[in-house]
Scaffold this active site. Sequence first.
Site, PDB file in Angstrom:
ATOM      1  N   LYS A  21     128.925  -8.629  -5.247  1.00  0.00           N
ATOM      2  CA  LYS A  21     127.904  -7.596  -5.508  1.00  0.00           C
ATOM      3  C   LYS A  21     128.557  -6.299  -5.998  1.00  0.00           C
ATOM      4  CE  LYS A  21     127.535  -5.419  -1.075  1.00  0.00           C
ATOM      5  NZ  LYS A  21     126.857  -4.889   0.040  1.00  0.00           N
ATOM      6  N   LYS A  28     133.334  -6.272   6.389  1.00  0.00           N
ATOM      7  CA  LYS A  28     133.904  -4.924   6.486  1.00  0.00           C
ATOM      8  C   LYS A  28     135.091  -4.849   7.433  1.00  0.00           C
ATOM      9  CE  LYS A  28     130.101  -1.965   5.118  1.00  0.00           C
ATOM     10  NZ  LYS A  28     129.279  -0.812   5.483  1.00  0.00           N
ATOM     11  N   LYS A  73     130.303   0.156  -3.723  1.00  0.00           N
ATOM     12  CA  LYS A  73     131.071   1.401  -3.712  1.00  0.00           C
ATOM     13  C   LYS A  73     132.520   1.134  -3.337  1.00  0.00           C
ATOM     14  CE  LYS A  73     127.141   3.673  -1.529  1.00  0.00           C
ATOM     15  NZ  LYS A  73     126.584   4.084  -0.259  1.00  0.00           N
TER      16      LYS A  73
HETATM   17  P1  TYM Z   1     124.115   1.286   1.478  1.00  0.00           P
HETATM   18  O1  TYM Z   1     124.401   2.733   1.608  1.00  0.00           O
HETATM   19  O2  TYM Z   1     125.252   0.333   1.410  1.00  0.00           O
HETATM   20  O3  TYM Z   1     123.224   1.017   0.217  1.00  0.00           O
HETATM   21  C1  TYM Z   1     122.035   1.761  -0.022  1.00  0.00           C
HETATM   22  C2  TYM Z   1     120.967   0.845  -0.612  1.00  0.00           C
HETATM   23  O4  TYM Z   1     121.443   0.265  -1.835  1.00  0.00           O
HETATM   24  C3  TYM Z   1     121.277  -1.155  -1.779  1.00  0.00           C
HETATM   25  N1  TYM Z   1     122.365  -1.801  -2.542  1.00  0.00           N
HETATM   26  C4  TYM Z   1     122.174  -2.672  -3.532  1.00  0.00           C
HETATM   27  N2  TYM Z   1     121.035  -3.162  -4.089  1.00  0.00           N
HETATM   28  C5  TYM Z   1     121.187  -4.038  -5.123  1.00  0.00           C
HETATM   29  N3  TYM Z   1     122.390  -4.435  -5.612  1.00  0.00           N
HETATM   30  C6  TYM Z   1     123.549  -3.967  -5.079  1.00  0.00           C
HETATM   31  N4  TYM Z   1     124.719  -4.344  -5.566  1.00  0.00           N
HETATM   32  C7  TYM Z   1     123.465  -3.044  -3.988  1.00  0.00           C
HETATM   33  N5  TYM Z   1     124.395  -2.385  -3.251  1.00  0.00           N
HETATM   34  C8  TYM Z   1     123.702  -1.626  -2.361  1.00  0.00           C
HETATM   35  C9  TYM Z   1     121.360  -1.502  -0.296  1.00  0.00           C
HETATM   36  O5  TYM Z   1     120.765  -2.752  -0.022  1.00  0.00           O
HETATM   37  C10 TYM Z   1     120.616  -0.337   0.319  1.00  0.00           C
HETATM   38  O6  TYM Z   1     119.214  -0.570   0.257  1.00  0.00           O
HETATM   39  N6  TYM Z   1     122.913  -0.200   6.093  1.00  0.00           N
HETATM   40  C11 TYM Z   1     122.391   0.479   4.913  1.00  0.00           C
HETATM   41  C12 TYM Z   1     121.897   1.889   5.202  1.00  0.00           C
HETATM   42  C13 TYM Z   1     120.882   1.962   6.296  1.00  0.00           C
HETATM   43  C14 TYM Z   1     119.530   1.543   6.228  1.00  0.00           C
HETATM   44  C15 TYM Z   1     118.975   1.857   7.524  1.00  0.00           C
HETATM   45  C16 TYM Z   1     118.748   0.952   5.261  1.00  0.00           C
HETATM   46  C17 TYM Z   1     121.107   2.485   7.528  1.00  0.00           C
HETATM   47  N7  TYM Z   1     119.950   2.406   8.269  1.00  0.00           N
HETATM   48  C18 TYM Z   1     117.651   1.575   7.832  1.00  0.00           C
HETATM   49  C19 TYM Z   1     117.423   0.673   5.568  1.00  0.00           C
HETATM   50  C20 TYM Z   1     116.884   0.979   6.843  1.00  0.00           C
HETATM   51  C21 TYM Z   1     123.521   0.575   3.889  1.00  0.00           C
HETATM   52  O7  TYM Z   1     124.654   0.520   4.218  1.00  0.00           O
HETATM   53  O8  TYM Z   1     123.107   0.823   2.643  1.00  0.00           O
END
Ligand code: TYM
Length: 343
Positions: free
Chosen positions: A201, A117, A204
């Site tokens: 992957k 990032k 967004k």
């Molecule tokens: P974020 O917002 O990027 O994504 C949300 C969830 O979607 C999953 N994900 C995917 N799963 C499969 N294939 C993909 N291509 C893919 N892209 C995204 C992510 O793994 C996530 O589960 N850091 C986290 C948010 C967060 C969080 C937490 C999660 C903040 N605090 C505490 C769990 C526990 C994030 O940026 O997710």
Amino acid sequence: MTETTRPMRVLSGVQPSGALHLGNYLGALTKFARLQESAECFFFVADLHAITVPQDPSKLAGQTREIAAAMLAAGVDPLRAAVFPQSAVRAHAELAWLLNCTARLGWLDRMTQFKEKSGKDKERASVGLYSYPVLQAADILVYRATHVPVGEDQKQHLELTRDIAAKFNTDFKAPDHFILPEPLIEGPGARVMSLRDGRAKMSKSDPSDQSRINLTDSRDVIIQKIKRARTDPEVLPDRLEALAGRAEADNLVGLYAAMSGETKAEVLHRFAGQGFGVFKPALAEVTADRLAPVSAQLNRLLAEPDEIDRVLQEGAERAAAVAEPVLAETKRVVGFWRAGAGT
Ligand code: TYM
């Protein structure tokens, strides 16, 4: 209580930084809906995480409502699970500070997501982006969550959370204070790849909208994106091992499996010997059918922002009632002053 006898408590978060896609849906949201049947659940919109990179203040609250609406549209029931904005429960940010003093620079230096990032210009990245995984650890530990459903890209952050919890418990001679959470990452939807490149992957932040299927895409757009997805000229094999080295084919077979609820082996059994001219329309059909009720419900909910606000407010109150005592106990363990607590 040992970790095996402790009741399951599930927590996860999703950032409000753009439209949700099929990866978010399969890697996270569908698991949320399933887990609420058997566990106490906390699902939040990670707005504190979102501001580690610039966000438009006039859009952030709306994006937060959209993520909450997507959780509900995917089947999360606010009567069972607390759904709330991270910033509405102060304990997350306060515990993050305490944990910043436990986490080591060397551990954060190894985080691959920061490297991705921050890009080439690391000097201009925010300090928040660097300590992002510590806030994530606080999110989880402040609820004493036992299980965290996420996609595979979050695996390293979950490992770090366990390291921080273990170090805190050791440093403060409080072996049972924080629970070491288990990641829930399994299943064919745990790593959904880009439709344009089977090695990247689905994300967004990919500049090409053709690389992902958004939860808000219409049936026609879904069909057209899958039709244009990158593939190879081979037919589908009858064995899983034969997908090795065929990243795009592997991804589409995985998507079909996740969408239809079958295993990848079962999908191959059905389509072995067929080319993508047959497979892609079948995949498009099953994907569009599965997402149609989700996007219809999402649009219905987005037309009722007051209803979403009520869910978020109530969820924040329920979440704070669980998080505040853990934060208070953590401050006691650290040794902070408290009125009337003696010397
Ligand atoms: P974020 O917002 O990027 O994504 C949300 C969830 O979607 C999953 N994900 C995917 N799963 C499969 N294939 C993909 N291509 C893919 N892209 C995204 C992510 O793994 C996530 O589960 N850091 C986290 C948010 C967060 C969080 C937490 C999660 C903040 N605090 C505490 C769990 C526990 C994030 O940026 O997710």
